[in-house]
Design an enzyme around this catalytic site. Structure first.
Site, PDB file in Angstrom:
ATOM      1  N   ASP A 189       0.858  -1.192   0.000  1.00 24.18           N
ATOM      2  CA  ASP A 189       0.000   0.000   0.000  1.00 24.18           C
ATOM      3  C   ASP A 189       0.894   1.243   0.000  1.00 24.18           C
ATOM      4  O   ASP A 189       0.714   2.161   0.790  1.00 24.18           O
ATOM      5  CB  ASP A 189      -0.901  -0.015   1.234  1.00 24.18           C
ATOM      6  CG  ASP A 189      -2.066   0.960   1.133  1.00 24.18           C
ATOM      7  OD1 ASP A 189      -2.472   1.279   0.002  1.00 24.18           O
ATOM      8  OD2 ASP A 189      -2.562   1.401   2.183  1.00 24.18           O
ATOM      9  N   ASP A 226       2.996   1.888   8.164  1.00 23.75           N
ATOM     10  CA  ASP A 226       1.761   1.146   7.871  1.00 23.75           C
ATOM     11  C   ASP A 226       1.954   0.012   6.864  1.00 23.75           C
ATOM     12  O   ASP A 226       1.602   0.134   5.685  1.00 23.75           O
ATOM     13  CB  ASP A 226       0.666   2.093   7.393  1.00 23.75           C
ATOM     14  CG  ASP A 226      -0.700   1.433   7.414  1.00 23.75           C
ATOM     15  OD1 ASP A 226      -0.806   0.294   7.927  1.00 23.75           O
ATOM     16  OD2 ASP A 226      -1.663   2.034   6.923  1.00 23.75           O
TER      17      ASP A 226
END
Length: 328
Positions: free
Chosen positions: A204, A221
């Site tokens: 991502d 993340d």
């Protein structure tokens, strides 16, 4: 009959602060919810005037083993001196904790600004780091985390949307026929690319997960880390007109190939991967529509206008997938 309680209904400020306290951190009571919807993430003030970040994983999304694979991959990257913000460990080396039924992890707070992706030096810098990330990613395989492919992001997402009754009746035929054609185009693109190596990815790698400081970038993340083609971690840094994307791509690959060869055949997959992400994003919103936070954050979702614009965007992707791939 009462409506079923949402998974996060019991996660209030007291639970967050008590969870942090239980690990030996003395919380000051300062609590700030950060911009996260899939999980619940908070900046927690400490009595020593410092801060940590507490990430509470969405119940039922990942198994314990899958989360630990995320942490292990993150720690491998940190050990390779790649600037990833990794989870904090306790005295026993544990990074995943449980409190009142919630799994959570703690992270050091790291600041930074949005990256300037119009700067070619910054793009080359990111390319160098991605080459190093993928060198680590290829050293072993995930056992518990998913693959990025047409089945998981495309077929299963479309099925969920259709079977859940999210598409307005007057758009049902248009959506069904369109996604059927798109999936055929994606299948043909994968066949055209031929044999493409897959490896552990950030998964991502968009600008929001890159924090820039005077010392350079660091990355956050890895919640969506998974197995897929290397180009998945590259194409989300491309935007603008086709000529602008080609220039940015050249800078990224120039930096990337200082550490790792890049298979040019993967460029055929950029628009198919973008299309899969768009389909998957709509299904992600649909899957989370029972979460009150999503109604507040995405009030435009599941309206006639949303689905009309979604279908229009997918039609534009059908045209984009018919164009020649970007070249370096």
């Amino acid at each position: 009959m009462d409506a079923p309680q949402h998974a996060y209904a019991d996660l209030g400020p007291a639970t967050v602060l008590n969870a942090v306290d239980a690990l030996g951190y003395r919380a000051s009571g300062h609590l700030l919810a950060l911009n996260s919807y899939e999980n619940r993430v908070y900046q927690v003030g400490l009595e020593d005037a410092g801060f940590i970040v507490a990430k509470f994983y969405r119940p039922g999304r990942w198994s314990r083993e899958a989360i630990l694979e995320e942490h292990a991959f993150c720690n491998e990257l940190v050990a390779a001196e790649i600037p990833v913000v990794g989870p904090l460990a306790d005295d026993q080396g544990e990074t995943l904790f449980e409190f009142e039924g919630f799994r959570f992890a703690l992270y050091p707070r790291r600041g930074g600004r949005w990256p300037d992706l119009e700067n070619p030096d910054n793009l080359e810098w990111l390319g160098r780091y991605l080459g190093r990330v993928h060198n680590v990613g290829q050293t072993r395989a995930f056992a518990h985390r998913p693959r990025l492919d047409a089945q998981s992001f495309g077929i299963e997402s479309c099925q969920f949307i259709l079977e859940g009754g999210f598409i307005p009746s007057h758009l049902d035929v248009a959506y069904r026929s369109l996604v059927e054609d798109l999936l055929k185009q994606i299948e043909a693109a994968y066949a055209s690319a031929g044999r493409v190596e897959t490896l552990r990815l950030h998964g991502d790698f968009h600008p929001g997960n890159i924090l820039w400081t005077e010392a350079g970038p660091h990355f956050v993340d890895l919640d969506d880390c998974r197995t897929g083609p290397a180009v998945q971690d590259i194409w989300m840094l491309l935007s603008g007109e086709r000529s602008e994307m080609a220039l940015a791509l050249s800078e990224l690959i120039e930096g990337y190939e200082l550490f790792r060869d890049f298979n040019r055949r993967e460029l055929t997959l950029i628009e198919p991967l973008r299309t899969l992400r768009m389909i998957h994003y709509a299904a992600w919103l649909a899957r989370r529509w029972d979460d009150p936070a999503f109604h507040q954050a995405f009030p435009w979702f599941n309206t006639d206008r949303y689905w009309e614009e979604h279908i229009l965007s997918l039609r534009e992707q059908a045209a984009a997938m018919n164009e020649p791939p970007l070249s370096v």
